[in-house]
Design an enzyme around this catalytic site. Structure first.
Site, PDB file in Angstrom:
ATOM      1  N   ASN A 491       0.756  -1.245   0.000  1.00  0.00           N
ATOM      2  CA  ASN A 491       0.000   0.000   0.000  1.00  0.00           C
ATOM      3  C   ASN A 491       0.788   1.297   0.000  1.00  0.00           C
ATOM      4  O   ASN A 491       0.265   2.320  -0.429  1.00  0.00           O
ATOM      5  CB  ASN A 491      -0.945   0.029   1.204  1.00  0.00           C
ATOM      6  N   TYR A 492       1.983   1.301   0.530  1.00  0.00           N
ATOM      7  CA  TYR A 492       2.661   2.585   0.745  1.00  0.00           C
ATOM      8  C   TYR A 492       3.959   2.804  -0.005  1.00  0.00           C
ATOM      9  O   TYR A 492       4.400   3.935  -0.137  1.00  0.00           O
ATOM     10  CB  TYR A 492       2.932   2.785   2.242  1.00  0.00           C
ATOM     11  N   LEU A 493       4.619   1.733  -0.416  1.00  0.00           N
ATOM     12  CA  LEU A 493       5.923   1.924  -1.043  1.00  0.00           C
ATOM     13  C   LEU A 493       5.769   2.024  -2.553  1.00  0.00           C
ATOM     14  O   LEU A 493       5.278   1.082  -3.194  1.00  0.00           O
ATOM     15  CB  LEU A 493       6.861   0.770  -0.668  1.00  0.00           C
TER      16      LEU A 493
END
Length: 533
Positions: A491-493
């Site tokens: 989700n974030y990288l």
DNA sequence: GAAACTACTTAGAACCGATTAC
DNA sequence: GTAATCGGTTCTAAGTAGTTTC
């Protein structure tokens, strides 16, 4: 990457299975007596689902509210005569049900049965797990059938756990497609619409009022498009972060999001208001005085439960103006009062929106996680020792950076500490054995020449690589057995960071990403080795 | 303008097959 | 051969944030 307009969308609708009743010989008993009359399908299915939890020795069935919620819902499914008979949960006798379930399980776990089941499911998936856009592009969907009936488990502290989730019927389902979409023979769809502006192809609301959607799969065009957009907005925030920080001095909540929490997930969750039937978790704007304690003049300690009831207890360094502002803000408040009682999630997001480029609170998490990851991978490069790094050495560096992000984001997982410690002990012992073996091999090498020497050298480098891999596993367990690395990856990288790192370091992508991740992030492959977030 | 609703993203747990250790 | 462990996938709850309703 503009999204192509969908003019035609062919979809067979989700698979909606029909209930198969229990054999007439298998009954729920009340004490030792049979239940009066026949149970309705819903009541019988609820009992079967509870029996499954009993068979699996599920820990929730030992909880009082879980059983009470189940029993209340169960009684509502009974006839007046049955309700008159069944008054105490503890007298429900699932004996015949669990014996039946055990037999079914045994019968269905033979290789032949497993194969048959897989074939049937594959066929259903082929029909119900895809959609076709504009007559040619076939895309896989996230799921091919509606959620089965069951018992709501929920996260810890959810007051609704134990409630019965009834079977979904065709009449609960709205499908979103053009052309013919015949419902299953045992009912009609609630509706069929065609709205190509929506990503979902089917939706339904269950009896617990939860709306469920069926979306295209992770490698579909819509999902890729929104992933690209997400990381581009986060990257744009990175370019403007200095200016943004200057302008939000007035907003202490923003300080909390960006400075205190970094992307500590729980704190940078913005904190929407929730109903009374949800667990008592908070985000930034719903933080209460009881969650915050001021330490020295530059330090604050936060202790609260965030999303999924995951606890965050951490001390943060803060600047004096922020310290003073928080201190003023909570001075005359009671423990249960909100720290930021004058603002709501929307207030902060409206402010962020005004800064431009579709910023919202969650963009900060994506930005912070990706930026930190990118920086860490580049910092590691500077510290590279003289010796040539092997793939295993490089993977160690990558995983270490990934773990740092998981800690930063507070992405936790539950571990059985006893089992994990035992496994860790085993791994350390294994490493010792391999190191001993390596020493012996190196001794042997001295006396070898020619092809024998070459073979021995090959054996040594293979073992060295093996030991390094083991060390990575030991490190991850030692330093962060309770952290989940997958959540930040999913989700974030920004995937371009990983692609660039692999290219720079000549590490095959399949060493760091699973097949699914490679499929999901195929759009990131074009990133060059020079890419910086 | 607050509450309710909708659509989508994020999250840990459960599951399951492959691999490893004994 | 068997049990433990690992790693990837699936499942679905629980968030966010935008929109609609009152």
């Amino acid at each position: 990457m503009p999204l192509q307009q969908v003019r035609r969308l062919e979809y067979a609708g989700p698979y909606v299975p029909k209930y198969k009743p229990l054999p007439s010989t298998v009954k729920l008993l009340y004490g030792t007596a049979p239940v009066v009359g026949k149970l309705s399908d819903d009541a019988e299915e609820a009992v079967v689902n509870y029996g499954r939890l009993l068979e699996a020795k599920n820990k929730h069935i030992r909880k009082r509210t879980f059983n009470q919620n189940f029993f209340n819902d169960f009684r509502a499914l009974l006839t007046p005569r049955q309700r008159d008979q069944i008054r105490e949960f503890r007298k429900l006798n699932f004996g015949q049900i669990t014996v039946h379930l055990r037999r079914l399980k045994e019968a269905s776990s033979t290789p032949a049965e497993k194969k048959k089941r897989k074939e049937t499911n594959d066929q259903l998936k082929q029909r119900h797990g895809v959609c076709k856009k504009n007559g040619k592009v076939v895309e896989e969907l996230g799921v091919w059938m509606v959620e089965p009936s069951g018992i709501f488990i929920g996260r810890p502290d959810n007051p609704r756990h134990g409630r019965i989730k009834l079977r979904i019927r065709p009449s609960d389902v709205v499908v979103n497609c053009s052309g013919a979409c015949p419902p299953p023979p045992w009912g009609n769809w609630k509706a069929q619409i065609f709205d190509p502006s929506q990503a979902w192809v089917a939706k339904y609301t269950n009896n617990l009022k939860a709306i469920k959607y069926i979306f295209p799969g992770i490698d579909s065009s819509v999902r890729k498009h929104s992933d690209v957009a997400k990381f581009e907005v986060a990257q744009s925030l990175g370019r403007r972060i200095a200016g943004v920080r200057k302008t939000y001095e007035k907003l202490i909540a923003m300080r909390l999001i960006d400075n205190l929490g970094s992307p500590s997930t729980s704190l940078t969750e913005i904190g929407n208001e929730k109903g009374p039937d949800a667990a008592d978790t908070v985000g930034c704007t719903t933080l209460r005085k009881e969650h915050i304690s001021l330490k020295s003049r530059h330090k604050v300690c936060l202790d609260f439960k965030g999303k999924d009831s995951i606890r965050l207890k951490k001390e943060f360094e803060i600047s004096l103006p922020v310290f003073n502002a928080i201190s003023r803000n909570i001075r005359r408040k009671r423990e249960r009062d909100q720290v930021f009682d004058l603002i709501q999630a929307q207030t902060v997001n409206k402010y962020l929106k005004d800064l431009g480029d579709n910023y919202s609170a969650k963009v900060f998490r994506t930005f912070n996680a990706s930026k930190t990851f990118d920086d860490k991978l580049h910092m590691q490069k500077m510290r590279t020792p003289k010796k040539k790094l092997t793939i295993a050495d490089k993977l160690f560096i990558y995983k270490k950076a990934n773990l740092a992000i998981a800690k930063l984001c507070n992405h936790q997982k539950t571990v059985n500490t006893k089992l994990a410690m035992r496994a860790l002990g085993g791994q350390k012992l294994n490493r010792q054995k391999k190191q001993d073996k390596l020493r012996i091999l190196k001794e042997k090498l001295k006396g070898k020449v020619g092809i024998q020497k070459l073979l021995c050298q090959r054996q040594i480098s293979k073992l060295e690589e093996n030991i390094k891999e083991l060390e990575t596993r030991i490190y991850l367990k030692d330093e962060g057995m309770e952290y989940a690395l997958g959540t930040s990856q999913a989700n974030y990288l920004d995937p371009r960071i990983t692609v660039a790192w692999c290219k720079r370091n000549k590490v095959p992508l399949e060493k760091v990403w699973s097949a699914n991740q490679r499929k999901k992030y195929v759009w990131a492959n074009k990133a060059t080795s020079q890419f910086r977030f």
